[in-house]
Write an enzyme that holds these catalytic residues in place. Sequence first.
Site, short mmCIF file in Angstrom:
data_model
loop_
_atom_site.label_atom_id
_atom_site.label_comp_id
_atom_site.label_asym_id
_atom_site.label_seq_id
_atom_site.Cartn_x
_atom_site.Cartn_y
_atom_site.Cartn_z
N SER A 65 -57.11 -28.10 -5.30
CA SER A 65 -57.30 -28.86 -6.53
C SER A 65 -56.70 -28.26 -7.79
CB SER A 65 -58.78 -29.11 -6.77
OG SER A 65 -59.19 -30.22 -6.02
N LYS B 122 -61.88 -27.85 -17.11
CA LYS B 122 -62.30 -28.89 -16.16
C LYS B 122 -63.79 -29.15 -16.36
CE LYS B 122 -61.91 -29.89 -11.17
NZ LYS B 122 -61.47 -29.34 -9.86
N SER C 57 -58.12 -32.31 -7.47
CA SER C 57 -59.08 -32.98 -8.33
C SER C 57 -58.99 -32.58 -9.80
CB SER C 57 -60.49 -32.69 -7.83
OG SER C 57 -60.78 -31.30 -7.93
N1 GLN Z 1 -58.59 -32.65 -2.25
C1 GLN Z 1 -59.49 -31.79 -1.57
C2 GLN Z 1 -60.81 -32.49 -1.39
O1 GLN Z 1 -60.88 -33.63 -1.68
C3 GLN Z 1 -59.64 -30.50 -2.32
C4 GLN Z 1 -60.48 -30.64 -3.51
C5 GLN Z 1 -60.63 -29.38 -4.29
O2 GLN Z 1 -59.89 -28.41 -4.12
N2 GLN Z 1 -61.64 -29.38 -5.14
O3 GLN Z 1 -61.76 -31.94 -0.96
#
Ligand code: GLN
Length: 480
Positions: free
Chosen positions: A182, A83, A158
């Site tokens: 994410s 990532k 994400s």
């Molecule tokens: N979707 C969640 C957010 O927008 C979690 C994101 C993540 O785990 N980085 O914060």
Amino acid sequence: MAAPARATPPTAAAVAAAVRSGATTAAQVLEQHLAAIAGREPEIHAFNLVLTEQARERAAAIDATVAAGHDPGPLAGVTIALKDNMCTRGVPTTCSSKILDGWQPPYDATVVNTLRDAGAVIVGKTNLDEFAMGSSTENSAFGPTRNPHDTSRVPGGSSGGSAASVAAGFSQVALGSDTGGSIRQPAALCGVVGVKPTYGYVSRYGLVAFASSLDQIGPFTNSVADAALMLDVIGGHDPLDSTSIPQPHPSLRDAIQQGVEGLRVGRITDLPAGADPDVQERLEAAFDALRAAGATIVDVEVPAFTFGLTAYYLIAPAEASSNLARYDGVRYGLRVEAADTHAMYGATRAAGFGEEVKRRIMLGTYALSAGYYDAYYGKALKVRRLIHDDFDRAYQRADVLLTPTSPSVAFKFGDKGDNPFAMYLCDTYTIPTNLAGHPGMSVPFGTGAEGLPVGVQVLAGTLQEPVMFRAAAALERSLA
Ligand code: GLN
């Protein structure tokens, strides 16, 4: 649009064994993945950067190590996608944000060093929602990633690029970060295994911070055994991360050899409603599968689970507003010139951050501001404690808990685009685990609407990864 199912890929362990024994070469393994990338990456856009030449050099070096009679390590020749919020020395690390334009980290993240020492080959840096804020990878400044199962749909987020990379066969495995879901949610939507370990299990050194008290690195893989192998390699104490747990972790590869006979699997009776019927149906099938494998199903309550989302959207933005204050046009990436320094800060941040990141910074700054701190941030911390304690009570009665990972299968692009709250609801089932610091993982468990993948989430208490992996492996076996 819909892609034909891929033949079951070999496991990372099998690839490493073949490379170590000389039965195949790291170069051959790599070329297969590069061919897959050449074929479908233009349509999928899993990567911000493919490191073709570096990867070829690395594969050649691994093959030379084998030829010289030495062992390159447990991940010999295993291809991995990272990532793009993990620092790679001299290689752009963008967090899919314009604000880091041109920035090249002067050091490698600990996981990058560990993977290299284990013989892995890094093939590229994957796309994400900007600074890991989102659940669809639509918030990337460089355009979205598409779901390899159906390119009209999101891969989740994400870490959407990492999930898509494994699902499309661009890399054997991938790493993501999970602050509120994410890793697990994109894993579910792309039909792969995704693990968020206990907070502190894997070093965060060199992971660009979103919400430091919640962020954890974890793997995406094609199988539970590969996830065990990956965590056995990247888990462990790192003196460079003060929140890293100062003790060795037991082997997860050993743990998955045990069955689930006598294991207590909890059903959360007061789980927030909202999962689609097709997802709910797969969850019921998962309970049945574990019961058939010898586990006992018990009812538990986690009353504060339901407040997870609210507490998270105060705590995570609060930490983000502080962590992202460093991107000011002085030290990193983008600078937009202006009349004076103060105007330069403003112009740089206005041009460099996307809409969702700005929303989080404003939410977080508000929650932390004088006069509101106790009402919002302070209250959210108390809720966090309740969630932790409620889980601990549940884990006195159950060894693991099962929930849906995502309330739905992969949704179409734009479906939740103008409604941030609809997007936030994607994380209803994943977020409470991050607040508690506990591990959680998503295991592919068949298909739902439109034949799209469904993931079941296995949760466990602090450092209970061995038991979590046993349940996950049993679920996987039940489908074989
Ligand atoms: N979707 C969640 C957010 O927008 C979690 C994101 C993540 O785990 N980085 O914060």
